[in-house]
Design an enzyme around this catalytic site. Structure first.
Site, PDB file in Angstrom:
ATOM      1  N   GLU A  44      58.427   7.118  -4.572  1.00  0.00           N
ATOM      2  CA  GLU A  44      59.036   5.743  -4.631  1.00  0.00           C
ATOM      3  C   GLU A  44      58.131   4.854  -4.272  1.00  0.00           C
ATOM      4  O   GLU A  44      57.356   4.938  -3.677  1.00  0.00           O
ATOM      5  CB  GLU A  44      60.356   5.800  -3.548  1.00  0.00           C
ATOM      6  CG  GLU A  44      61.130   6.831  -3.959  1.00  0.00           C
ATOM      7  CD  GLU A  44      62.762   6.761  -3.581  1.00  0.00           C
ATOM      8  OE1 GLU A  44      63.210   5.769  -3.657  1.00  0.00           O
ATOM      9  OE2 GLU A  44      63.001   7.731  -2.759  1.00  0.00           O
TER      10      GLU A  44
HETATM   11  C1  LIG Z   1      67.562  15.457   0.615  1.00  0.00           C
HETATM   12  C2  LIG Z   1      66.374  14.877   0.802  1.00  0.00           C
HETATM   13  C3  LIG Z   1      65.905  14.050  -0.349  1.00  0.00           C
HETATM   14  C4  LIG Z   1      64.686  13.136   0.017  1.00  0.00           C
HETATM   15  N1  LIG Z   1      64.326  12.207  -1.161  1.00  0.00           N
HETATM   16  C5  LIG Z   1      63.051  11.614  -1.001  1.00  0.00           C
HETATM   17  C6  LIG Z   1      62.357  11.127  -2.132  1.00  0.00           C
HETATM   18  O1  LIG Z   1      63.084  11.154  -3.104  1.00  0.00           O
HETATM   19  N2  LIG Z   1      61.392  10.352  -2.018  1.00  0.00           N
HETATM   20  C7  LIG Z   1      60.640  10.028  -0.798  1.00  0.00           C
HETATM   21  O2  LIG Z   1      59.734   9.902  -0.549  1.00  0.00           O
HETATM   22  N3  LIG Z   1      61.263  10.934   0.276  1.00  0.00           N
HETATM   23  C8  LIG Z   1      62.562  11.539   0.154  1.00  0.00           C
HETATM   24  N4  LIG Z   1      62.931  12.359   1.425  1.00  0.00           N
HETATM   25  C9  LIG Z   1      62.380  11.951   2.783  1.00  0.00           C
HETATM   26  C10 LIG Z   1      60.959  12.704   2.974  1.00  0.00           C
HETATM   27  O3  LIG Z   1      61.338  14.243   2.625  1.00  0.00           O
HETATM   28  C11 LIG Z   1      60.587  12.809   4.289  1.00  0.00           C
HETATM   29  O4  LIG Z   1      60.543  11.583   4.570  1.00  0.00           O
HETATM   30  C12 LIG Z   1      59.465  13.839   4.931  1.00  0.00           C
HETATM   31  O5  LIG Z   1      59.173  14.705   4.009  1.00  0.00           O
HETATM   32  C13 LIG Z   1      59.404  13.885   6.140  1.00  0.00           C
HETATM   33  O6  LIG Z   1      58.066  14.596   6.609  1.00  0.00           O
HETATM   34  P1  LIG Z   1      57.949  14.799   8.067  1.00  0.00           P
HETATM   35  O7  LIG Z   1      56.626  15.473   8.411  1.00  0.00           O
HETATM   36  O8  LIG Z   1      58.222  13.816   9.095  1.00  0.00           O
HETATM   37  O9  LIG Z   1      59.157  15.969   8.695  1.00  0.00           O
HETATM   38  P2  LIG Z   1      59.597  17.180   8.283  1.00  0.00           P
HETATM   39  O10 LIG Z   1      59.252  17.660   6.973  1.00  0.00           O
HETATM   40  O11 LIG Z   1      60.888  17.522   8.683  1.00  0.00           O
HETATM   41  O12 LIG Z   1      58.454  18.207   9.021  1.00  0.00           O
HETATM   42  C14 LIG Z   1      58.827  18.641  10.440  1.00  0.00           C
HETATM   43  C15 LIG Z   1      58.366  19.846  10.711  1.00  0.00           C
HETATM   44  O13 LIG Z   1      58.801  20.389  11.703  1.00  0.00           O
HETATM   45  C16 LIG Z   1      59.376  21.798  12.008  1.00  0.00           C
HETATM   46  N5  LIG Z   1      60.068  21.934  13.155  1.00  0.00           N
HETATM   47  C17 LIG Z   1      61.414  21.412  13.561  1.00  0.00           C
HETATM   48  N6  LIG Z   1      61.656  21.741  14.651  1.00  0.00           N
HETATM   49  C18 LIG Z   1      60.594  22.580  15.205  1.00  0.00           C
HETATM   50  C19 LIG Z   1      60.451  23.395  16.572  1.00  0.00           C
HETATM   51  N7  LIG Z   1      61.353  23.164  17.444  1.00  0.00           N
HETATM   52  N8  LIG Z   1      59.211  23.742  16.374  1.00  0.00           N
HETATM   53  C20 LIG Z   1      58.343  23.830  15.819  1.00  0.00           C
HETATM   54  N9  LIG Z   1      58.421  23.294  14.394  1.00  0.00           N
HETATM   55  C21 LIG Z   1      59.700  22.495  14.001  1.00  0.00           C
HETATM   56  C22 LIG Z   1      60.144  21.664  10.788  1.00  0.00           C
HETATM   57  O14 LIG Z   1      60.646  23.096  10.199  1.00  0.00           O
HETATM   58  C23 LIG Z   1      59.369  21.109   9.747  1.00  0.00           C
HETATM   59  O15 LIG Z   1      58.590  21.815   8.757  1.00  0.00           O
HETATM   60  C24 LIG Z   1      64.136  13.080   1.185  1.00  0.00           C
HETATM   61  C25 LIG Z   1      64.415  13.734   2.366  1.00  0.00           C
HETATM   62  C26 LIG Z   1      65.477  14.826   2.064  1.00  0.00           C
HETATM   63  C27 LIG Z   1      66.039  15.709   3.051  1.00  0.00           C
END
Ligand SMILES: Cc1cc2nc3c(=O)[nH]c(=O)nc-3n(C[C@H](O)[C@H](O)[C@H](O)COP(=O)(O)OP(=O)(O)OC[C@H]3O[C@@H](n4cnc5c(N)ncnc54)[C@H](O)[C@@H]3O)c2cc1C
Ligand SMILES: *[C@@H]1O[C@H](CO)[C@@H](O)[C@H](O)[C@H]1NC(C)=O
Ligand SMILES: *[C@@H]1O[C@H](CO)[C@@H](O)[C@H](O)[C@H]1NC(C)=O
Ligand SMILES: *[C@@H]1O[C@H](CO)[C@@H](O)[C@H](O)[C@H]1NC(C)=O
Ligand SMILES: *[C@@H]1O[C@H](CO)[C@@H](O)[C@H](O)[C@H]1NC(C)=O
Length: 503
Positions: free
Chosen positions: A88
């Site tokens: 996006e």
């Molecule tokens: C259904 C959906 C649709 C989306 N659509 C879009 C889109 O179209 N475009 C866009 O830009 N964004 C979209 N997003 C948002 C985007 O996916 C997220 O903003 C981004 O992937 C988040 O990354 P992160 O590293 O912050 O978190 P996460 O991807 O949640 O990474 C955190 C990691 O920590 C791990 N974890 C959790 N608890 C523990 C623990 N206690 N010990 C060890 N590991 C742990 C999890 O397994 C995970 O792998 C969407 C999200 C969802 C769910």
């Protein structure tokens, strides 16, 4: 987050810490950093540290894979995205940092999403389309109100103290106490706000969304990634720049440990000890926690000592929204196809009830798959019921929308359950009303040797993949500034003059 319940563990851990500190000094290594979570933000934080020469890294991931909320799923023979799907913010003044990686380096197959056609594809609850001109007028009025909302937001104090909900803004301009009320008005309102922020206008901040920085900075376009390798390839690509992989591209590096559920983080002035569910302990100099806001709001990870009150309040005041992509497989196509027909809308008298539909003639040719998106209350309701009930509801909706077609039963369904999943607890963060830079700084601020990253700590792009990517870089920089430059992260005051430093 409960207070320390065992002095013995605490004392034992402190002894381990001291030992670790000595070992690390004796070996003359750089600081040891544990990263909790291998989603986009954790992996990008690791890359930044690695590039800057911080080599003693350990990434602990709860699931059996990296990528987190970017995840493909083999649905009836095609890999669909059950998490993030769109890049996006494309085609604007600034370049979205993930776009060149997606479109040029990895050449992930992607499609420009043409949402202009929505006005010609709004279905009545009991069948048939609304007149396009009629819908266009309503859409234009919605645009007008949104623009007025933007002007109003620009006049508000940057501290957020004047902030109101999007719904309140709509009331001001439409004089409808409860907001849009007819099925078609509710459907278009849902398309405009809930379909993006995953929460209704009642819960969404005007100041934080008008304008939405992603589109204002990087462009209005959204590109839908439909590549059989999966959108998660992007995370593997970044990880592969500092973690070793085998010939098949699997990460085989010992610095990444999968199936390691972190349950406790003990921290003090000398270091940290991270304990996982299988009772392994890892001591380090620093920890970066990249788990979702929803996970931080649950009691999965205990911090010892408890995090300070200002941090706890910051964590709990933000919302973890829920956005659910339900995939349905049919034995044949009965929906219209062609230009401007990819997205279609169900104007239900029940707001958000199987409202936004998408078909995939180009993306997944011949698959006969439909995607229907629900959010918030509907997501929670649907996660708790059996999939066959959901399938029956969705097919009943389609049968009413297309009374002239002989709509067959669906043959398969997939309902992701991000909300129930203890490692996610929702899909992405939404900023509540009245929150500004100050609370955001508190959310990402370190507490002693515990650092935070993740989509929810992204200054401007919370809720997006590029937000998670940039947040990882930022958090790594905050940590390195402290280690190497002795510059501690400072939370600015809520009423600090922000207009002076606005970009
Ligand atoms: C259904 C959906 C649709 C989306 N659509 C879009 C889109 O179209 N475009 C866009 O830009 N964004 C979209 N997003 C948002 C985007 O996916 C997220 O903003 C981004 O992937 C988040 O990354 P992160 O590293 O912050 O978190 P996460 O991807 O949640 O990474 C955190 C990691 O920590 C791990 N974890 C959790 N608890 C523990 C623990 N206690 N010990 C060890 N590991 C742990 C999890 O397994 C995970 O792998 C969407 C999200 C969802 C769910
Ligand atoms: C999906 O799974 C099916 C059956 O298990 C398999 O035949 C097919 O190759 C898989 N498709 C992809 C894209 O991985
Ligand atoms: C994406 O890459 C293709 C070539 O692979 C190019 O034709 C197209 O213009 C690029 N899209 C954008 C929006 O940059
Ligand atoms: C971990 O330790 C706790 C407390 O000592 C114990 O109850 C639990 O069974 C242990 N778990 C495993 C997987 O060994
Ligand atoms: C769903 O499956 C259950 C158990 O097989 C069955 O009892 C129920 O009637 C089904 N519901 C629908 C709506 O088909």
């Amino acid at each position: 987050m409960k207070p320390i319940n065992s002095f013995v563990t605490a004392i034992a851990a402190v002894l381990v810490l001291i030992a670790a500190q000595h070992a690390s000094l004796a070996a003359g290594r750089g600081p040891r950093v544990v990263i909790v979570g291998a989603g986009m933000s954790g992996i990008s934080a690791g890359k930044r540290l690695w590039d800057a020469g911080v080599r003693d890294l350990l990434i602990l991931e709860a699931t059996d894979r990296i990528g987190g909320r970017m995840h493909k799923h083999n649905f009836s023979g095609v890999n669909v995205e059950i998490g993030a799907n769109w890049v996006e913010g494309v085609n604007g003044d600034k370049i979205n940092p993930i776009w060149p990686m997606v479109n040029d380096t990895l050449k992930l197959r992607n499609f420009y999403s043409d949402f202009d056609g929505v006005v010609s594809s709004v279905y009545k609850e009991n069948g048939g389309l609304y007149d396009e001109e009629y819908v266009q007028k309503k859409m234009d009025r919605g645009d007008e109100v949104e623009e007025l909302g933007g002007k109003l937001a620009a006049k508000m104090d940057p501290s957020g103290r004047d902030d109101i909900s999007i719904l309140a803004m709509q009331r001001i301009f439409n004089h409808q106490p409860n907001g849009p009320a007819t099925p078609v008005d509710m459907a278009l309102d849902y398309y405009r706000y809930d379909y993006e922020f995953a929460e209704p206008p009642r819960a969404t901040s005007l100041q934080n969304t008008e304008p939405t920085a992603t589109f204002a900075d990087f462009g209005e376009d959204a590109h839908f990634v439909a590549d059989q390798r999966g959108f998660e390839t992007l995370v593997y690509h970044i990880a592969g720049q500092y973690l070793s992989t085998d010939n098949a591209g699997n990460i085989v590096d010992p610095r990444l440990k999968l199936n390691k559920v972190v349950r406790e983080i003990l921290y003090n002035r000398r270091g940290v000890v991270v304990t996982t569910e299988d009772n392994s302990t890892y001591s380090a100099d620093f920890v970066i926690v990249s788990t979702s806001l929803g996970v931080l709001q649950s009691d999965l990870i205990q911090f010892k000592p408890q995090l300070p009150a200002w941090k706890i309040i910051a964590i709990y005041r933000f919302d973890m929204a829920v956005y659910t992509k339900i995939f349905l497989k049919f034995p044949r196509k009965f929906w219209p196809t062609g230009e401007r027909k990819q997205f279609f809308v169900h104007a239900s008298s029940r707001r958000g009830y199987y409202g936004m539909w998408q078909s995939f003639e180009e993306e997944y040719p011949g698959a006969n798959v439909l995607l229907v998106t629900v959010t918030d209350q509907e997501s929670r309701r649907i996660e708790q019921q059996p999939d066959n009930t959901t399938m029956a509801e969705a097919v009943a909706v389609l049968r009413r929308m297309f009374p002239g077609e002989d709509v067959p039963d669906a043959t398969d369904i997939y309902v992701p359950r991000w909300w129930s999943n203890r490692f996610f607890k929702g899909s992405y963060s939404n900023w509540p009303i009245g929150v500004n830079r100050y609370e955001y700084d508190q959310l990402r601020a370190p507490v002693g040797r515990v650092y935070f990253t993740g989509e929810h700590t992204s200054e401007h792009y919370n809720g997006y993949v590029h937000g998670a990517y940039l947040a990882g870089l930022d958090s790594a920089d905050i940590l390195m500034n402290s280690i190497f430059n002795n510059v501690e992260f400072k939370v600015r005051g809520k009423y600090h003059d922000q207009t002076a430093e606005a970009k």
